[in-house]
Design an enzyme around this catalytic site. Sequence first.
Site, PDB file in Angstrom:
ATOM      1  N   GLN A  85      53.319  33.781  38.906  1.00  0.00           N
ATOM      2  CA  GLN A  85      52.025  33.620  39.571  1.00  0.00           C
ATOM      3  C   GLN A  85      50.974  34.280  38.678  1.00  0.00           C
ATOM      4  O   GLN A  85      50.999  35.494  38.496  1.00  0.00           O
ATOM      5  CB  GLN A  85      52.150  34.312  40.925  1.00  0.00           C
ATOM      6  CG  GLN A  85      50.900  34.559  41.689  1.00  0.00           C
ATOM      7  CD  GLN A  85      51.178  35.539  42.820  1.00  0.00           C
ATOM      8  OE1 GLN A  85      52.182  35.466  43.504  1.00  0.00           O
ATOM      9  NE2 GLN A  85      50.296  36.494  43.012  1.00  0.00           N
ATOM     10  N   SER A 101      45.900  37.633  38.388  1.00  0.00           N
ATOM     11  CA  SER A 101      45.131  38.787  37.899  1.00  0.00           C
ATOM     12  C   SER A 101      44.727  38.628  36.434  1.00  0.00           C
ATOM     13  O   SER A 101      45.451  38.028  35.643  1.00  0.00           O
ATOM     14  CB  SER A 101      45.960  40.069  38.017  1.00  0.00           C
ATOM     15  OG  SER A 101      46.436  40.233  39.324  1.00  0.00           O
ATOM     16  N   GLU A 110      52.490  36.592  50.144  1.00  0.00           N
ATOM     17  CA  GLU A 110      52.821  37.716  49.277  1.00  0.00           C
ATOM     18  C   GLU A 110      52.782  39.023  50.060  1.00  0.00           C
ATOM     19  O   GLU A 110      53.711  39.818  49.999  1.00  0.00           O
ATOM     20  CB  GLU A 110      51.838  37.791  48.109  1.00  0.00           C
ATOM     21  CG  GLU A 110      52.101  39.006  47.222  1.00  0.00           C
ATOM     22  CD  GLU A 110      51.327  38.972  45.908  1.00  0.00           C
ATOM     23  OE1 GLU A 110      50.209  38.429  45.888  1.00  0.00           O
ATOM     24  OE2 GLU A 110      51.850  39.508  44.919  1.00  0.00           O
ATOM     25  N   GLU A 170      43.645  50.490  49.065  1.00  0.00           N
ATOM     26  CA  GLU A 170      42.233  50.460  49.491  1.00  0.00           C
ATOM     27  C   GLU A 170      41.855  49.050  49.961  1.00  0.00           C
ATOM     28  O   GLU A 170      41.156  48.882  50.963  1.00  0.00           O
ATOM     29  CB  GLU A 170      41.309  50.884  48.336  1.00  0.00           C
ATOM     30  CG  GLU A 170      41.392  52.355  47.952  1.00  0.00           C
ATOM     31  CD  GLU A 170      42.658  52.694  47.168  1.00  0.00           C
ATOM     32  OE1 GLU A 170      43.301  51.760  46.634  1.00  0.00           O
ATOM     33  OE2 GLU A 170      43.023  53.884  47.103  1.00  0.00           O
TER      34      GLU A 170
HETATM   35  C1  FAD Z   1      54.387  45.824  39.598  1.00  0.00           C
HETATM   36  C2  FAD Z   1      53.214  44.884  39.625  1.00  0.00           C
HETATM   37  C3  FAD Z   1      53.423  43.515  39.578  1.00  0.00           C
HETATM   38  C4  FAD Z   1      52.330  42.638  39.575  1.00  0.00           C
HETATM   39  N1  FAD Z   1      52.580  41.290  39.496  1.00  0.00           N
HETATM   40  C5  FAD Z   1      51.535  40.423  39.442  1.00  0.00           C
HETATM   41  C6  FAD Z   1      51.759  39.013  39.286  1.00  0.00           C
HETATM   42  O1  FAD Z   1      52.906  38.552  39.195  1.00  0.00           O
HETATM   43  N2  FAD Z   1      50.701  38.187  39.192  1.00  0.00           N
HETATM   44  C7  FAD Z   1      49.410  38.642  39.269  1.00  0.00           C
HETATM   45  O2  FAD Z   1      48.489  37.830  39.203  1.00  0.00           O
HETATM   46  N3  FAD Z   1      49.145  39.977  39.420  1.00  0.00           N
HETATM   47  C8  FAD Z   1      50.178  40.869  39.507  1.00  0.00           C
HETATM   48  N4  FAD Z   1      49.942  42.227  39.637  1.00  0.00           N
HETATM   49  C9  FAD Z   1      48.550  42.700  39.615  1.00  0.00           C
HETATM   50  C10 FAD Z   1      48.048  43.220  40.955  1.00  0.00           C
HETATM   51  O3  FAD Z   1      47.823  42.154  41.845  1.00  0.00           O
HETATM   52  C11 FAD Z   1      46.741  43.992  40.644  1.00  0.00           C
HETATM   53  O4  FAD Z   1      47.107  45.117  39.870  1.00  0.00           O
HETATM   54  C12 FAD Z   1      46.053  44.457  41.911  1.00  0.00           C
HETATM   55  O5  FAD Z   1      45.525  43.368  42.619  1.00  0.00           O
HETATM   56  C13 FAD Z   1      44.898  45.448  41.594  1.00  0.00           C
HETATM   57  O6  FAD Z   1      44.040  44.951  40.622  1.00  0.00           O
HETATM   58  P1  FAD Z   1      43.640  45.804  39.344  1.00  0.00           P
HETATM   59  O7  FAD Z   1      44.883  46.336  38.731  1.00  0.00           O
HETATM   60  O8  FAD Z   1      42.755  44.964  38.484  1.00  0.00           O
HETATM   61  O9  FAD Z   1      42.826  47.051  39.901  1.00  0.00           O
HETATM   62  P2  FAD Z   1      41.277  47.076  40.301  1.00  0.00           P
HETATM   63  O10 FAD Z   1      40.963  45.913  41.158  1.00  0.00           O
HETATM   64  O11 FAD Z   1      40.470  47.271  39.061  1.00  0.00           O
HETATM   65  O12 FAD Z   1      41.215  48.391  41.180  1.00  0.00           O
HETATM   66  C14 FAD Z   1      41.086  49.702  40.630  1.00  0.00           C
HETATM   67  C15 FAD Z   1      40.937  50.690  41.776  1.00  0.00           C
HETATM   68  O13 FAD Z   1      39.723  50.410  42.517  1.00  0.00           O
HETATM   69  C16 FAD Z   1      40.029  50.234  43.899  1.00  0.00           C
HETATM   70  N5  FAD Z   1      39.153  49.209  44.481  1.00  0.00           N
HETATM   71  C17 FAD Z   1      38.885  47.992  43.957  1.00  0.00           C
HETATM   72  N6  FAD Z   1      38.069  47.301  44.780  1.00  0.00           N
HETATM   73  C18 FAD Z   1      37.842  48.079  45.859  1.00  0.00           C
HETATM   74  C19 FAD Z   1      37.063  47.928  47.061  1.00  0.00           C
HETATM   75  N7  FAD Z   1      36.387  46.806  47.310  1.00  0.00           N
HETATM   76  N8  FAD Z   1      37.058  48.958  47.959  1.00  0.00           N
HETATM   77  C20 FAD Z   1      37.759  50.114  47.704  1.00  0.00           C
HETATM   78  N9  FAD Z   1      38.490  50.307  46.575  1.00  0.00           N
HETATM   79  C21 FAD Z   1      38.523  49.321  45.672  1.00  0.00           C
HETATM   80  C22 FAD Z   1      41.474  49.777  43.933  1.00  0.00           C
HETATM   81  O14 FAD Z   1      42.074  50.057  45.195  1.00  0.00           O
HETATM   82  C23 FAD Z   1      42.085  50.604  42.795  1.00  0.00           C
HETATM   83  O15 FAD Z   1      42.398  51.884  43.241  1.00  0.00           O
HETATM   84  C24 FAD Z   1      51.001  43.132  39.637  1.00  0.00           C
HETATM   85  C25 FAD Z   1      50.787  44.520  39.708  1.00  0.00           C
HETATM   86  C26 FAD Z   1      51.878  45.393  39.686  1.00  0.00           C
HETATM   87  C27 FAD Z   1      51.609  46.867  39.753  1.00  0.00           C
END
Ligand code: FAD
Length: 401
Positions: A114, A117, A232, A370
């Site tokens: 999938q 991100s 999911e 969050e």
């Molecule tokens: C083990 C693992 C497997 C994964 N597998 C997949 C996959 O197969 N496919 C895929 O597409 N993605 C995958 N992901 C990605 C995952 O979906 C993202 O890491 C997640 O959605 C968070 O996005 P980010 O890492 O860009 O953090 P960000 O969105 O940049 O967030 C950073 C921080 O800001 C906080 N924050 C952001 N927005 C808000 C808000 N509006 N209010 C309050 N706090 C906020 C967050 O909670 C976090 O603490 C995976 C992640 C992990 C850890």
Amino acid sequence: MSVASPRVTEARERVTTFLDRIGDLRRLTDVEFLGLRFDAGLAWVHFAEGIGGYGAAPSEQGLVDDLLAAAGCPPPRQDIAHLMIAPTIAVHGTPRQQASWLRPLFTGEEIWCQLFSEPGAGSDLASLAVRATPDGSTWRLTGEKVWSTFAHLSRWAMVLARSDPEVPKHRGLTMFCVDMQLPGVRVSPLRQMTGQAEFNQVHFDDVMIDDTARLGQIGAGWTVTLTTLMNERSNVGDGLAVMGGDFAASLEQRWIEGGDDLTRHRDELVGELVRRRVMRLLVRRGAAAAQEQTPGPDGSLNKLILGESNQDASSLLVTLAGAAGMLYPSGYAVRGDLGIDAFTSDTEDASAQERFLRTRANTIEGGTTEVMRNILGERVLGLPGEPRTDRDLAWSRVPRN
Ligand SMILES: Cc1cc2nc3c(=O)[nH]c(=O)nc-3n(C[C@H](O)[C@H](O)[C@H](O)COP(=O)(O)OP(=O)(O)OC[C@H]3O[C@@H](n4cnc5c(N)ncnc54)[C@H](O)[C@@H]3O)c2cc1C
């Protein structure tokens, strides 16, 4: 004496007829068996006839799985493809797409990932930047995805891309199912702190895809995405519940073993054991609700609570291990196994230290803690939403870094 409902009776009869027809299981490979199971409508029982189901209620799935397991049948792999991508294809795919993708997905012959991100779009997924530019009856895909679980093993990827930058962010997205063997797809595994490389960075360098790879209408990518995300969150919650049950067993074992350390940590241990019991009830309530309907925003509750409490339980287990808890079993940090069967570390095979490290991801994957709180606040409790300044602005006009 309780009387089985007609639905339960039908499920039992279908399984019995299927097993009678198969005869001796040993003459079949796992893939052959799973293919026949799909053809018999016993793969995802609530899917329509012909695409792996027979139009049953989702609640019959557990019974069918249990009956087949009791007969010694091999189970399908419960991965992203099985739990999230297949239900999305079943809802949004054309009959031709469903016919070509669902069977090899179920048998495990074709692995899926999938790709949602991106480096600049995670929680705010709808702001993503991978471009799908129309080019006659094809699309040109350019840009970068990240954290893509199993992309290094996948034949197919469900890719959310921006097809129209001149409309507000949620409206300019389209979903595609992309053949990962096409020229221009580059996959680079990323190593995690557990030592495994479960997820990846994926580049699309002018990848040309046919319009037949489009899943859903042009510009309706967000609607398709919501189907995947709701599945999911509820399934990540289920996975975390399995892990939570495993932690409960380990904590109970420590309680039985006793020892000097326990005197110091007795309150914490009892607190965690009580919390596990409460969570078991919560999970059961969620499962009962999910069996009768498609997953909704309240699935975020289990994901939120289990993610945090699994981290607490694994921290306590490492603390109880004393100085040994600081040592990582040698070899893990450079572990080279990239095969799909290597990723069982959440539960049975993992050391306490490995599980401590892996559970850090539980409050990020499938949506952060969050973000779960925001969903519960706004969509379940009906509280006022966050201020959103880009809702009506064309994506191309929204400032980004
Ligand atoms: C083990 C693992 C497997 C994964 N597998 C997949 C996959 O197969 N496919 C895929 O597409 N993605 C995958 N992901 C990605 C995952 O979906 C993202 O890491 C997640 O959605 C968070 O996005 P980010 O890492 O860009 O953090 P960000 O969105 O940049 O967030 C950073 C921080 O800001 C906080 N924050 C952001 N927005 C808000 C808000 N509006 N209010 C309050 N706090 C906020 C967050 O909670 C976090 O603490 C995976 C992640 C992990 C850890």
